[in-house]
Design an enzyme around this catalytic site. Structure first.
Site, PDB file in Angstrom:
ATOM      1  N   CYS A   1      85.257 -40.856  33.724  1.00 37.96           N
ATOM      2  CA  CYS A   1      86.577 -39.011  34.462  1.00 37.96           C
ATOM      3  C   CYS A   1      87.552 -39.289  35.501  1.00 37.96           C
ATOM      4  CB  CYS A   1      85.432 -38.311  35.165  1.00 37.96           C
ATOM      5  SG  CYS A   1      84.377 -37.424  33.992  1.00 37.96           S
TER       6      CYS A   1
ATOM      7  N   HIS B   1      89.638 -33.574  38.832  1.00 42.44           N
ATOM      8  CA  HIS B   1      88.496 -33.394  37.991  1.00 42.44           C
ATOM      9  C   HIS B   1      87.761 -31.669  37.388  1.00 42.44           C
ATOM     10  CE1 HIS B   1      86.032 -35.046  34.480  1.00 42.44           C
ATOM     11  NE2 HIS B   1      85.412 -35.000  35.163  1.00 42.44           N
TER      12      HIS B   1
ATOM     13  N   ASN C   1      83.811 -30.123  30.512  1.00 47.43           N
ATOM     14  CA  ASN C   1      84.359 -31.912  31.138  1.00 47.43           C
ATOM     15  C   ASN C   1      85.215 -32.159  30.165  1.00 47.43           C
ATOM     16  OD1 ASN C   1      84.548 -33.830  31.872  1.00 47.43           O
ATOM     17  ND2 ASN C   1      82.507 -33.710  33.468  1.00 47.43           N
TER      18      ASN C   1
HETATM   19  O1  UT7 Z   1      82.403 -36.001  35.439  1.00 41.38           O
HETATM   20  C1  UT7 Z   1      81.059 -35.682  36.340  1.00 41.38           C
HETATM   21  C2  UT7 Z   1      80.283 -35.557  35.237  1.00 41.38           C
HETATM   22  N1  UT7 Z   1      79.049 -34.364  35.975  1.00 41.38           N
HETATM   23  C3  UT7 Z   1      79.039 -33.892  36.662  1.00 41.38           C
HETATM   24  O2  UT7 Z   1      79.837 -33.203  37.172  1.00 41.38           O
HETATM   25  C4  UT7 Z   1      77.446 -33.588  37.291  1.00 41.38           C
HETATM   26  C5  UT7 Z   1      77.652 -32.550  38.610  1.00 41.38           C
HETATM   27  N2  UT7 Z   1      75.944 -32.056  38.814  1.00 41.38           N
HETATM   28  C6  UT7 Z   1      76.151 -30.584  37.991  1.00 41.38           C
HETATM   29  O3  UT7 Z   1      77.094 -29.963  37.819  1.00 41.38           O
HETATM   30  C7  UT7 Z   1      74.704 -30.222  38.193  1.00 41.38           C
HETATM   31  O4  UT7 Z   1      73.451 -30.964  38.893  1.00 41.38           O
HETATM   32  C8  UT7 Z   1      74.289 -29.423  37.424  1.00 41.38           C
HETATM   33  C9  UT7 Z   1      74.618 -28.457  36.397  1.00 41.38           C
HETATM   34  C10 UT7 Z   1      73.958 -30.595  36.008  1.00 41.38           C
HETATM   35  C11 UT7 Z   1      72.851 -28.943  36.980  1.00 41.38           C
HETATM   36  O5  UT7 Z   1      73.108 -27.961  38.125  1.00 41.38           O
HETATM   37  P1  UT7 Z   1      71.520 -28.062  39.087  1.00 41.38           P
HETATM   38  O6  UT7 Z   1      71.975 -27.120  39.907  1.00 41.38           O
HETATM   39  O7  UT7 Z   1      71.744 -29.296  39.947  1.00 41.38           O
HETATM   40  O8  UT7 Z   1      71.017 -27.873  38.616  1.00 41.38           O
HETATM   41  P2  UT7 Z   1      69.371 -28.832  38.587  1.00 41.38           P
HETATM   42  O9  UT7 Z   1      69.185 -29.842  37.912  1.00 41.38           O
HETATM   43  O10 UT7 Z   1      68.408 -29.041  39.576  1.00 41.38           O
HETATM   44  O11 UT7 Z   1      68.038 -27.862  37.814  1.00 41.38           O
HETATM   45  C12 UT7 Z   1      67.367 -26.699  37.994  1.00 41.38           C
HETATM   46  C13 UT7 Z   1      66.605 -26.427  36.713  1.00 41.38           C
HETATM   47  C14 UT7 Z   1      65.643 -27.335  36.443  1.00 41.38           C
HETATM   48  O12 UT7 Z   1      64.802 -26.421  36.104  1.00 41.38           O
HETATM   49  P3  UT7 Z   1      63.559 -26.511  37.113  1.00 41.38           P
HETATM   50  O13 UT7 Z   1      62.683 -27.883  37.382  1.00 41.38           O
HETATM   51  O14 UT7 Z   1      63.363 -25.901  38.118  1.00 41.38           O
HETATM   52  O15 UT7 Z   1      62.372 -25.742  35.786  1.00 41.38           O
HETATM   53  C15 UT7 Z   1      66.265 -27.805  35.151  1.00 41.38           C
HETATM   54  O16 UT7 Z   1      65.187 -28.139  34.192  1.00 41.38           O
HETATM   55  O17 UT7 Z   1      67.696 -26.218  35.492  1.00 41.38           O
HETATM   56  C16 UT7 Z   1      67.184 -26.459  34.473  1.00 41.38           C
HETATM   57  N3  UT7 Z   1      67.711 -26.731  33.974  1.00 41.38           N
HETATM   58  C17 UT7 Z   1      68.619 -26.450  32.365  1.00 41.38           C
HETATM   59  N4  UT7 Z   1      67.822 -24.349  32.277  1.00 41.38           N
HETATM   60  C18 UT7 Z   1      68.617 -23.960  31.597  1.00 41.38           C
HETATM   61  C19 UT7 Z   1      69.205 -27.821  33.584  1.00 41.38           C
HETATM   62  N5  UT7 Z   1      70.166 -28.114  32.614  1.00 41.38           N
HETATM   63  C20 UT7 Z   1      69.449 -26.574  32.174  1.00 41.38           C
HETATM   64  C21 UT7 Z   1      70.704 -25.912  30.631  1.00 41.38           C
HETATM   65  N6  UT7 Z   1      69.525 -24.594  31.282  1.00 41.38           N
HETATM   66  N7  UT7 Z   1      71.567 -26.553  30.335  1.00 41.38           N
END
Ligand code: UT7
Length: 321
Positions: free
Chosen positions: A112, A248, A278
């Protein structure tokens, strides 16, 4: 000596995939995706519209916008981590497609951060007096590297390409910074796409992208402000002089955190994340092209472009429009 962008272009696949469409594939919802990322829909490539195809289309539009012919290009750098094949490079395929017969062409892999790395690389060739006119492209088809059963990654990405024609100029400003930390590479990786030797080893298995979302989030909100502050300091530019920070496009919450850390208003951080998700190396040039075509960029405007991603890699460029 400085480098100027003299034309932009972009291309995305026609197929739109909404958050509701994805909620039929994995356990997710429009509400979760919108509130956690800012994304509403993304474009996904279909058969025949892969990385080189989109890159060539974006390149043609950028050349038209710049008002120059492909024969005038000295160098083509395609930033991609999802080239259609191992070789020839995507850049050589673009060179053939647009008829840039005098250009050297190669791919650059910095995920990225790729577009910023490629732009800075073109500038370095210009500064050394080796080339004068270049085409810098960011293009990715991450849809083919995504595990469509993994809701943690599949909702984030889309496919697309953006291109910029760049030229060595006598006046203006161009300042750059880049960095990499391979020791943290496992935070965002696609380990299964190695090329094994079928004669002596078991063949490679088709692996998919894996990501530690929170790790990447923390890395982004720390590294992007640092690299922005670095180019500002090196160019002795006040942050108020920057019209737009073209970041980005990964997550709207990342923008909010960066804006807060840099004490800049959100209006200075344009976004099209809601429509394209993205698109990896393509996010910055697609957004730049949209802003250019909407007439939002005036001659002399100071912009900062900043990327971050797998590697881990990061980079920023301060330039004058
Ligand atoms: O070019 C670089 C590319 N990468 C990035 O930019 C990633 C940067 N990180 C992020 O954007 C965020 O960390 C994410 C959007 C990927 C995730 O958001 P978060 O607020 O960090 O969520 P999390 O990983 O802490 O997950 C919270 C909950 C989890 O459930 P539990 O354990 O609380 O029950 C996940 O399993 O959300 C769940 N979850 C989802 N639920 C519904 C994870 N993905 C999803 C989903 N839909 N797509």
């Amino acid at each position: 000596m400085t480098t100027k962008i003299i034309g932009t272009g972009s291309a995305v696949p026609e197929q739109v995939v909404t958050n509701d469409d994805l909620s039929k594939v994995v356990e997710t919802s429009d509400e979760w995706i919108r509130t956690r990322t800012g994304i509403r829909e993304r474009r996904i490539a279909t058969e025949g519209s892969g990385t080189s195809h989109m890159a060539a289309e974006a390149a043609r539009k950028a050349l038209e916008n710049a008002g120059i012919s492909a024969e005038e290009l000295d160098i083509i750098i395609l930033a991609t981590s999802s080239a259609d094949c191992c070789f020839p490079s995507g850049a050589c395929e673009v060179q053939a497609a647009i008829g840039a017969s005098h250009a050297v062409a190669f791919d650059l892999s910095a995920a990225c951060s790729g577009f910023v790395y490629a732009l800075n690389t073109a500038h370095s060739f210009f500064k050394a007096g080796i080339y004068k006119t270049g085409l810098v492209i960011g293009a990715d088809t991450l849809s083919k590297l995504i595990d469509w059963n993994d809701r943690g990654t599949c909702v984030l990405f889309g496919d697309g390409a953006g291109a910029a024609v760049v030229r060595a100029e006598e006046t203006g400003s161009f300042h750059m910074t880049m960095g990499a930390d391979g020791t943290r590479g496992s935070a965002l990786a696609c380990p299964g796409r190695t090329t094994g030797n079928f004669l002596t080893e078991k063949g490679p298995e088709l692996g998919y992208m894996t990501m530690d979302g929170q790790e990447v989030f923390k890395f982004a909100v720390k590294t992007v402000p640092e690299s922005i502050n670095k180019v500002l300091a090196e160019s002795e530019t006040d942050i108020e002089e920057i019209k737009y920070f073209i970041l980005h496009q990964a997550n709207y919450r990342i923008f909010e955190s960066i804006a807060k850390r840099l004490k800049i208003p959100m209006e200075k951080l344009p976004t099209n994340l809601e429509r394209f998700g993205n698109t990896s190396g393509a996010t910055i040039p697609i957004l730049l092209d949209e802003m250019n075509r909407e007439g939002k960029l005036q001659q002399g405007d100071k912009l900062i472009l900043a990327g971050f991603g797998a590697g881990l890699t990061w980079g920023a460029t301060l330039l004058e429009w």
